[in-house]
Enzyme design. Structure first.
Site, PDB file in Angstrom:
ATOM      1  N   ASP A  65       0.835  -1.198   0.000  1.00  0.00           N
ATOM      2  CA  ASP A  65       0.000   0.000   0.000  1.00  0.00           C
ATOM      3  C   ASP A  65       0.875   1.255   0.000  1.00  0.00           C
ATOM      4  OD1 ASP A  65       0.950  -0.100   2.589  1.00  0.00           O
ATOM      5  OD2 ASP A  65      -0.986   0.259   3.542  1.00  0.00           O
ATOM      6  N   GLU A 135      -2.310  -5.688   7.999  1.00  0.00           N
ATOM      7  CA  GLU A 135      -1.692  -5.156   9.221  1.00  0.00           C
ATOM      8  C   GLU A 135      -2.523  -5.489  10.452  1.00  0.00           C
ATOM      9  OE1 GLU A 135      -0.833  -0.978   8.939  1.00  0.00           O
ATOM     10  OE2 GLU A 135       0.319  -1.218   7.075  1.00  0.00           O
ATOM     11  N   GLU A 201       7.791  -4.520  11.650  1.00  0.00           N
ATOM     12  CA  GLU A 201       8.226  -3.173  11.245  1.00  0.00           C
ATOM     13  C   GLU A 201       8.608  -2.345  12.473  1.00  0.00           C
ATOM     14  OE1 GLU A 201       5.883  -1.170   8.289  1.00  0.00           O
ATOM     15  OE2 GLU A 201       7.001   0.709   8.531  1.00  0.00           O
TER      16      GLU A 201
HETATM   17  O1  KIV Z   1       3.453  -1.223   1.847  1.00  0.00           O
HETATM   18  C1  KIV Z   1       4.633  -1.520   2.096  1.00  0.00           C
HETATM   19  O2  KIV Z   1       5.571  -1.166   1.373  1.00  0.00           O
HETATM   20  C2  KIV Z   1       4.890  -2.309   3.292  1.00  0.00           C
HETATM   21  C3  KIV Z   1       6.307  -2.625   3.629  1.00  0.00           C
HETATM   22  C4  KIV Z   1       6.979  -1.444   4.203  1.00  0.00           C
HETATM   23  C5  KIV Z   1       6.417  -3.798   4.509  1.00  0.00           C
HETATM   24  O3  KIV Z   1       3.975  -2.666   3.976  1.00  0.00           O
END
Ligand code: KIV
Length: 284
Positions: A65, A135, A201
């Site tokens: 995203d 998430e 993260e």
């Molecule tokens: O959307 C994204 O790029 C992510 C990564 C930072 C893990 O979720």
């Protein structure tokens, strides 16, 4: 590295283009953890980077995203929609032969409950994704369970979760002091709900190392220290297309912005000077 128990249909090593063009599957990533083989994931949102990273042997590509900032020019990831991400997933899936393509479920497309998560994930799988990412730890266990029950592989994402940035009070390292137990509980919840891997993260290196030891599934770190099973970076950060001071956890492996801008300037200079096109670029 080759596993002694590899059968002919298995990918012995996650790396190296050419020889074995079979698709990487979630079980290959779990087997890599068992062998102690670390691997890299990059984001990708388009045909050319997807094909290049696939040929480079990157075993998993994430259509994140983060396309919100890196493709669409939004300020935060909250603004990007399923409709905007689906065509990017389709382009990446069409342009790769070997890498596992993971589609990120954007904010607002899965939080209501398992039924909403399933409906969204199905759209991404129909677009060509091989797995989805969402998430949240304990609070998303029901969604992860519903998707895995439906045969959709799920990558979890815990620690700092950008879609909840406002709830957690901005970009903050997770797992310090008493919070360590919270992050560990989220990691276990995600694994027990059936996820095949989990992104950590901005988690302290010591907590990430402990989680990596405890979980049977691979951990994919971003700002989580050196001991996770895998590492992920946004490709524009990794290759230096995005300018400005990168976050502390980013390492730049190239300065693509300078190369691209240099090419644009050289083109413009030659056009102004009447040096391009020459006869070689023209038709009689
Ligand atoms: O959307 C994204 O790029 C992510 C990564 C930072 C893990 O979720």
């Amino acid at each position: 590295m080759t596993s002694a128990s590899s059968s002919p249909d298995e990918i012995p090593s996650l790396y190296g283009p050419g020889k074995n063009v079979k698709r990487v599957r979630t079980r290959h990533l779990i087997e890599a953890k068992e062998r102690g083989e670390k691997w890299a994931m990059l984001t990708s949102y388009d045909q050319y980077t997807a094909a290049l990273f696939d040929e480079a042997g990157i075993p998993a590509l994430l259509v994140g995203d983060s396309a919100a900032n890196n493709v669409y020019g939004y300020e935060t990831t909250l603004q990007v929609s399923v409709d905007e991400l689906v065509p990017l997933v389709a382009a990446v899936a069409r342009s790769t032969q070997r890498t596992l393509v993971v589609a990120d479920l954007p904010f607002g497309s899965y939080e209501s409950g398992p039924a909403q998560a399933l409906e969204t994930a199905v759209r991404f799988m129909k677009a060509g994704a091989h797995a989805v990412k969402l998430e949240g730890g304990r609070r998303m266990a029901a969604q992860i369970r519903a998707l895995t029950n439906a045969g959709i592989p799920v990558m979890g994402h815990i620690g700092f979760t950008p879609q909840s940035e406002h709830a957690v009070g901005g970009y903050r390292v997770q797992g310090r002091d008493a919070q360590a137990a919270e992050v560990e509980a989220d990691a276990h919840a995600v694994a027990e709900a059936g996820a095949f891997a989990v992104v950590l993260e901005m988690v302290t290196a010591s907590v990430a190392a402990e989680i990596t030891k405890q979980l049977p599934i691979p951990t994919v770190g971003i700002g989580a220290g050196p001991d996770t099973d895998a590492q992920v970076l946004v490709w524009q950060d990794m290759a230096g297309l995005r300018r400005g001071r990168p976050q502390r956890f980013v390492k730049r492996y190239a300065e693509i912005a300078d190369v691209l801008q240099g090419a644009a300037k050289a083109f413009a200079d030659e056009v102004r000077a009447g040096e391009f096109p020459t006869k070689a670029h023209s038709f009689e």
